[in-house]
Design a protein around this motif. Structure first.
Motif, PDB file in Angstrom:
ATOM      1  N   MET A   1       0.855  -1.199   0.043  1.00 50.22           N
ATOM      2  CA  MET A   1       0.129  -0.118   0.254  1.00 50.22           C
ATOM      3  C   MET A   1       0.991   1.417   0.033  1.00 50.22           C
ATOM      4  SD  MET A   1      -3.102  -0.461  -0.427  1.00 50.22           S
ATOM      5  CE  MET A   1      -4.232   0.524   0.138  1.00 50.22           C
ATOM      6  N   SER A   2       1.911   1.158   0.606  1.00 55.32           N
ATOM      7  CA  SER A   2       2.853   2.463   0.753  1.00 55.32           C
ATOM      8  C   SER A   2       3.348   2.855  -0.381  1.00 55.32           C
ATOM      9  CB  SER A   2       3.973   2.262   1.904  1.00 55.32           C
ATOM     10  OG  SER A   2       4.626   1.214   1.441  1.00 55.32           O
TER      11      SER A   2
ATOM     12  N   LYS B   1       1.918   3.706  -2.988  1.00 55.21           N
ATOM     13  CA  LYS B   1       1.357   4.527  -3.601  1.00 55.21           C
ATOM     14  C   LYS B   1       1.735   5.951  -3.131  1.00 55.21           C
ATOM     15  CE  LYS B   1      -3.680   3.627  -3.447  1.00 55.21           C
ATOM     16  NZ  LYS B   1      -5.095   3.731  -2.790  1.00 55.21           N
ATOM     17  N   LEU B   2       2.723   6.216  -2.578  1.00 55.51           N
ATOM     18  CA  LEU B   2       3.331   7.685  -2.224  1.00 55.51           C
ATOM     19  C   LEU B   2       4.717   7.660  -2.801  1.00 55.51           C
ATOM     20  CD1 LEU B   2       1.936   8.196   1.373  1.00 55.51           C
ATOM     21  CD2 LEU B   2       1.265   9.272  -0.525  1.00 55.51           C
TER      22      LEU B   2
ATOM     23  N   LYS C   1       7.510   7.347  -6.124  1.00 55.48           N
ATOM     24  CA  LYS C   1       7.699   7.459  -7.449  1.00 55.48           C
ATOM     25  C   LYS C   1       6.369   7.437  -8.384  1.00 55.48           C
ATOM     26  CE  LYS C   1      12.016   4.683  -7.620  1.00 55.48           C
ATOM     27  NZ  LYS C   1      12.182   3.304  -7.474  1.00 55.48           N
ATOM     28  N   ASN C   2       5.828   6.593  -8.946  1.00 54.51           N
ATOM     29  CA  ASN C   2       4.923   6.674  -9.768  1.00 54.51           C
ATOM     30  C   ASN C   2       3.747   5.855  -9.385  1.00 54.51           C
ATOM     31  OD1 ASN C   2       3.638   7.813 -12.259  1.00 54.51           O
ATOM     32  ND2 ASN C   2       3.983   6.247 -13.602  1.00 54.51           N
TER      33      ASN C   2
ATOM     34  N   LEU D   1       0.806   6.237  -7.299  1.00 59.63           N
ATOM     35  CA  LEU D   1      -0.245   6.929  -7.289  1.00 59.63           C
ATOM     36  C   LEU D   1      -1.034   6.524  -8.650  1.00 59.63           C
ATOM     37  CD1 LEU D   1      -2.575   8.723  -6.303  1.00 59.63           C
ATOM     38  CD2 LEU D   1      -1.543  10.759  -7.149  1.00 59.63           C
ATOM     39  N   TRP D   2      -0.342   6.769  -9.727  1.00 59.31           N
ATOM     40  CA  TRP D   2      -0.743   6.240 -11.000  1.00 59.31           C
ATOM     41  C   TRP D   2      -0.848   5.106 -11.696  1.00 59.31           C
ATOM     42  CZ3 TRP D   2      -3.312  10.419 -12.001  1.00 59.31           C
ATOM     43  CH2 TRP D   2      -2.905  11.752 -11.462  1.00 59.31           C
ATOM     44  N   GLU D   3       0.109   4.298 -10.860  1.00 57.88           N
ATOM     45  CA  GLU D   3       0.040   2.812 -11.152  1.00 57.88           C
ATOM     46  C   GLU D   3      -1.094   2.148 -10.601  1.00 57.88           C
ATOM     47  OE1 GLU D   3       2.103   1.485 -13.001  1.00 57.88           O
ATOM     48  OE2 GLU D   3       3.267   3.034 -13.458  1.00 57.88           O
TER      49      GLU D   3
ATOM     50  N   SER E   1      -4.049   3.500  -9.863  1.00 62.26           N
ATOM     51  CA  SER E   1      -5.113   3.621 -10.027  1.00 62.26           C
ATOM     52  C   SER E   1      -5.461   3.423 -11.859  1.00 62.26           C
ATOM     53  CB  SER E   1      -5.530   5.204  -9.712  1.00 62.26           C
ATOM     54  OG  SER E   1      -4.774   6.263 -10.394  1.00 62.26           O
ATOM     55  N   ARG E   2      -4.375   3.162 -12.415  1.00 55.80           N
ATOM     56  CA  ARG E   2      -4.459   3.131 -13.909  1.00 55.80           C
ATOM     57  C   ARG E   2      -5.399   2.006 -14.310  1.00 55.80           C
ATOM     58  NH1 ARG E   2      -0.623   4.844 -16.862  1.00 55.80           N
ATOM     59  NH2 ARG E   2       1.084   4.411 -15.302  1.00 55.80           N
ATOM     60  N   MET E   3      -6.106   2.584 -15.459  1.00 54.63           N
ATOM     61  CA  MET E   3      -7.151   1.373 -15.940  1.00 54.63           C
ATOM     62  C   MET E   3      -6.887   1.232 -17.387  1.00 54.63           C
ATOM     63  SD  MET E   3     -10.125   0.794 -14.363  1.00 54.63           S
ATOM     64  CE  MET E   3     -11.597   1.255 -15.548  1.00 54.63           C
ATOM     65  N   MET E   4      -6.026   0.249 -17.621  1.00 57.27           N
ATOM     66  CA  MET E   4      -5.699  -0.016 -19.237  1.00 57.27           C
ATOM     67  C   MET E   4      -5.758  -1.632 -19.438  1.00 57.27           C
ATOM     68  SD  MET E   4      -2.367   1.842 -20.098  1.00 57.27           S
ATOM     69  CE  MET E   4      -1.476   1.518 -21.758  1.00 57.27           C
TER      70      MET E   4
ATOM     71  N   GLU F   1       2.958   9.170 -21.261  1.00 57.40           N
ATOM     72  CA  GLU F   1       2.418   8.137 -20.553  1.00 57.40           C
ATOM     73  C   GLU F   1       1.047   7.881 -20.572  1.00 57.40           C
ATOM     74  OE1 GLU F   1       3.776   8.271 -16.370  1.00 57.40           O
ATOM     75  OE2 GLU F   1       1.862   6.919 -16.028  1.00 57.40           O
TER      76      GLU F   1
ATOM     77  N   TYR G   1      -2.480   6.989 -19.432  1.00 58.38           N
ATOM     78  CA  TYR G   1      -3.254   6.466 -18.068  1.00 58.38           C
ATOM     79  C   TYR G   1      -4.367   5.725 -18.353  1.00 58.38           C
ATOM     80  CZ  TYR G   1      -5.323   7.584 -13.522  1.00 58.38           C
ATOM     81  OH  TYR G   1      -5.794   7.283 -12.354  1.00 58.38           O
ATOM     82  N   SER G   2      -5.182   5.727 -19.421  1.00 55.81           N
ATOM     83  CA  SER G   2      -6.287   4.874 -19.869  1.00 55.81           C
ATOM     84  C   SER G   2      -6.159   4.836 -21.248  1.00 55.81           C
ATOM     85  CB  SER G   2      -7.404   5.143 -19.136  1.00 55.81           C
ATOM     86  OG  SER G   2      -7.961   6.476 -19.458  1.00 55.81           O
ATOM     87  N   ILE G   3      -7.231   4.303 -21.916  1.00 54.56           N
ATOM     88  CA  ILE G   3      -7.186   4.280 -23.361  1.00 54.56           C
ATOM     89  C   ILE G   3      -7.418   5.465 -23.725  1.00 54.56           C
ATOM     90  CG2 ILE G   3      -9.597   3.815 -23.490  1.00 54.56           C
ATOM     91  CD1 ILE G   3      -8.757   1.365 -25.600  1.00 54.56           C
TER      92      ILE G   3
ATOM     93  N   LYS H   1       1.278  15.751 -12.248  1.00 54.93           N
ATOM     94  CA  LYS H   1       0.352  15.191 -12.971  1.00 54.93           C
ATOM     95  C   LYS H   1      -1.280  15.242 -12.238  1.00 54.93           C
ATOM     96  CE  LYS H   1       1.981  10.804 -14.257  1.00 54.93           C
ATOM     97  NZ  LYS H   1       2.828   9.687 -13.929  1.00 54.93           N
TER      98      LYS H   1
ATOM     99  N   VAL I   1      -2.376   5.389   4.398  1.00 58.29           N
ATOM    100  CA  VAL I   1      -1.943   5.779   3.179  1.00 58.29           C
ATOM    101  C   VAL I   1      -2.859   6.543   2.420  1.00 58.29           C
ATOM    102  CG1 VAL I   1      -0.615   5.203   1.285  1.00 58.29           C
ATOM    103  CG2 VAL I   1      -0.086   4.260   3.352  1.00 58.29           C
TER     104      VAL I   1
ATOM    105  N   VAL J   1      -2.941  10.266   0.394  1.00 57.44           N
ATOM    106  CA  VAL J   1      -3.072  10.460  -1.035  1.00 57.44           C
ATOM    107  C   VAL J   1      -4.090  11.376  -1.325  1.00 57.44           C
ATOM    108  CG1 VAL J   1      -4.057   9.077  -3.198  1.00 57.44           C
ATOM    109  CG2 VAL J   1      -2.380   7.977  -1.609  1.00 57.44           C
TER     110      VAL J   1
ATOM    111  N   SER K   1       5.461  12.571  -9.090  1.00 54.25           N
ATOM    112  CA  SER K   1       5.772  11.384  -9.897  1.00 54.25           C
ATOM    113  C   SER K   1       5.958  11.899 -11.128  1.00 54.25           C
ATOM    114  CB  SER K   1       4.242  10.507  -9.791  1.00 54.25           C
ATOM    115  OG  SER K   1       3.145  11.308 -10.141  1.00 54.25           O
ATOM    116  N   PRO K   2       6.811  11.171 -11.979  1.00 48.16           N
ATOM    117  CA  PRO K   2       7.353  11.515 -13.251  1.00 48.16           C
ATOM    118  C   PRO K   2       6.330  10.907 -14.337  1.00 48.16           C
ATOM    119  CG  PRO K   2       8.434   9.941 -12.694  1.00 48.16           C
ATOM    120  CD  PRO K   2       7.530  10.040 -11.283  1.00 48.16           C
TER     121      PRO K   2
END
Lengths: 112, 413
Positions: free
Chosen positions: A1-2, A4-5, A7-8, A10-12, A14-17, B104, B106-108, B152, B226, B230, B241-242
């Motif tokens: 969980m931690s 999330k804070l 590098k990337n 937060l986006w990893e 929550s990403r929907m792909m 990058e 993020y979704s489709i 971002k 956490v 967030v 974040s990059p």
């Protein structure tokens, strides 16, 4: 969980792909990084030959830039063997050695 | 990446992406409301995308097709073509990459880009945003909305809350102007806050994003750990974040999820699905030449009103990419945690991946046969399609393999 804070994260998290999309993106990026070997000028070619010979006779360390599977590779070492039959040189660095085909070499520099 | 000094980050969002792709492909529908919906006969028959004309009739994404057609009977309904959408999303990635290499997805339909070091080539942020909009429109016929800011989180908030609502489709959100822009908005306008979280927030007296931003951090971390932090960071626009295109390389997990066409009640039926999912996960693992040691199983219950389900993981005694081993573990895990209630969706995943070139040989097991069998099945599927060879169990009424082979992300490809 931690994570999330960091590098990337937060986006990893929550990403929907779709996996198919993800893979296609990686493949297309790899394709963009592909390099064909450039054509060398005769002078450059001669310079390369001279550097290789010099390294072979004097054990001087050189930096070789060459193309392997459409990617640039950088290898350092001294030429310990010139294999004319298979058209390649053996670059030796301590224990490690690499065979480099003649026609894949892009540039050779004396190692600083 | 330069950490100090302002970065300039954008989020480009494609308006009603699937519907826009279909409208571009069918110019005859330009003036008609268009809906993209899954198979109407199945539960997947929900609205995946509605064009702005359809939305003007009150159609919302994710509602049932039937309800949407009541509001907008003249709508053109189109089945999704997932592969096409992926291809067009990649075309858009290419367009964005003509401005910067830092792109990058993020979704489709949403992609981040970092243009900090491109502005000396193409002009300031707003100019670049306009160029992006024009290029995407000319190439694909899709209208892109672009949020601009220094990270971002803020770019996403700028896009969601302002760029999607103004006339230009471009909004530059400056951090120093948060108090009289973003912070005035209701807290549920912030991404990361769903219905349940909104109610929690309101109970704490937090109604706007600004109030959330000003809540002492400790109060939030005490409550949600956490996740609390967030949300606080998002509200304050803090995010370092990059934009990292390489984030997709080196995959950490392989997983598959399936929404069932009807509710499954019996263990027997569910086993068939677990086997199919295990099979698919392992095939992809073998294709990538990896083995995994941690297995996960997820379940979503059938009753919409009482959300139920679980997501559990288990470490295997040795890493594997054989379907039979994954399946055995998945069944064990499932039987341990299943409450016996009807099931709507199932997932199986494999993580803690490592290269399959190196693994511990088992003294008492010979996996040569298993390996040969898997290789042959993979080769057949590779050549003739994933439905060419399936387990006998998949031919029972519960099996989904045949149907699923035609789909991407649960929709027709």
């Amino acid at each position: 969980m931690s994570k999330k804070l960091e590098k990337n994260g937060l986006w990893e998290s929550s990403r929907m792909m779709l996996p198919q999309h993800r893979e296609a993106f990686v493949v297309s990026r790899q394709a963009q990084n592909k390099r064909d070997k450039p054509c060398l000028h005769d002078d450059e070619f001669e310079l390369i030959v001279r550097c290789i010979k010099e390294s072979y006779y004097t054990q001087k360390t050189i930096d070789v830039q060459w193309v392997h599977e459409q990617q640039y590779e950088y290898t350092t070492g001294n030429v310990s063997k010139i294999d004319e039959h298979s058209q390649r040189i053996k670059l030796q660095k301590e224990e490690d050695m690499t065979w480099i085909p003649f026609d894949s070499i892009v540039s050779v520099k004396n190692s600083s | 990446m330069t950490t100090r000094g302002h970065r300039v980050i954008m989020l480009a969002d494609m308006q009603s992406f699937y519907a826009a792709v279909e409208k571009a492909a069918h110019p005859e529908y330009a003036q008609r409301p268009v809906l993209v919906a899954g198979d109407p006969a199945r539960r997947s028959g929900v609205i995946l995308a509605a064009c702005p004309l359809a939305k003007a009739h009150g159609v919302k994404t994710a509602e049932r097709l039937g309800e949407a057609l009541k509001k907008c009977p003249e709508a053109v309904v189109i089945k999704p073509r997932m592969q096409t959408y992926i291809d067009i999303s990649l075309t858009i990635s290419d367009i964005l990459q003509s401005f910067t290499d830092l792109v990058e997805p993020y979704s489709i339909d949403e992609q981040f880009l970092d243009i900090t070091h491109s502005m000396h080539l193409f002009g300031n942020a707003d100019t670049i945003a306009q160029q992006i909009q024009t290029k995407i429109m000319l190439n694909t016929g899709i209208y892109a909305r672009i949020g601009i800011s220094e990270n971002k989180v803020l770019a996403k908030l700028a896009c969601d809350n302002f760029a999607k609502k103004n006339d230009s489709g471009i909004f530059h959100l400056f951090k120093h102007s948060l108090p009289n822009t973003l912070w005035l908005l209701p807290v549920e306008n912030m991404f990361g806050i769903g219905g349940r979280m909104k109610r929690h927030m309101q109970r704490m007296g937090i109604f706007t994003i600004g109030q959330l931003a000003q809540t002492p951090l400790k109060k939030l971390t005490d409550k949600w750990g956490v996740n609390g932090q967030v949300l606080w960071q998002i509200a304050n626009g803090i995010d370092d974040s990059p934009v990292s295109p390489q984030t997709f390389e080196g995959q950490k997990a392989i997983g598959h999820q399936m929404t069932l066409p009807r509710d499954y009640h019996t263990l027997e039926d569910i086993h068939v699905i677990l086997l199919e999912l295990s099979e698919e996960v392992c095939r992809r693992a073998r294709h990538k030449q990896v083995i995994g040691q941690t297995i996960s199983v997820g379940l979503r219950g059938a009753n919409f009103d009482i959300p139920s389900g679980f997501y559990r993981q288990m470490t295997l005694s040795h890493p594997t990419n054989f379907a039979s081993e994954l399946y055995d573990a998945a069944c064990k895990l499932f039987e341990k945690h299943w409450d016996g209630l009807p099931v709507r969706a199932l997932s199986v995943g494999l993580s803690q991946l490592s290269s399959q070139d190196e693994y511990q040989l088992d003294l008492f097991r010979d996996d040569k046969k298993e390996r040969a069998l898997s290789d042959v099945m993979d080769a057949i599927k590779e050549k003739y399609g994933t439905a060419a060879i399936v387990r006998a169990a998949s031919l029972t009424a519960a099996g989904q393999a045949k149907d699923r082979s035609k789909k991407i992300g649960g929709h027709y490809s």
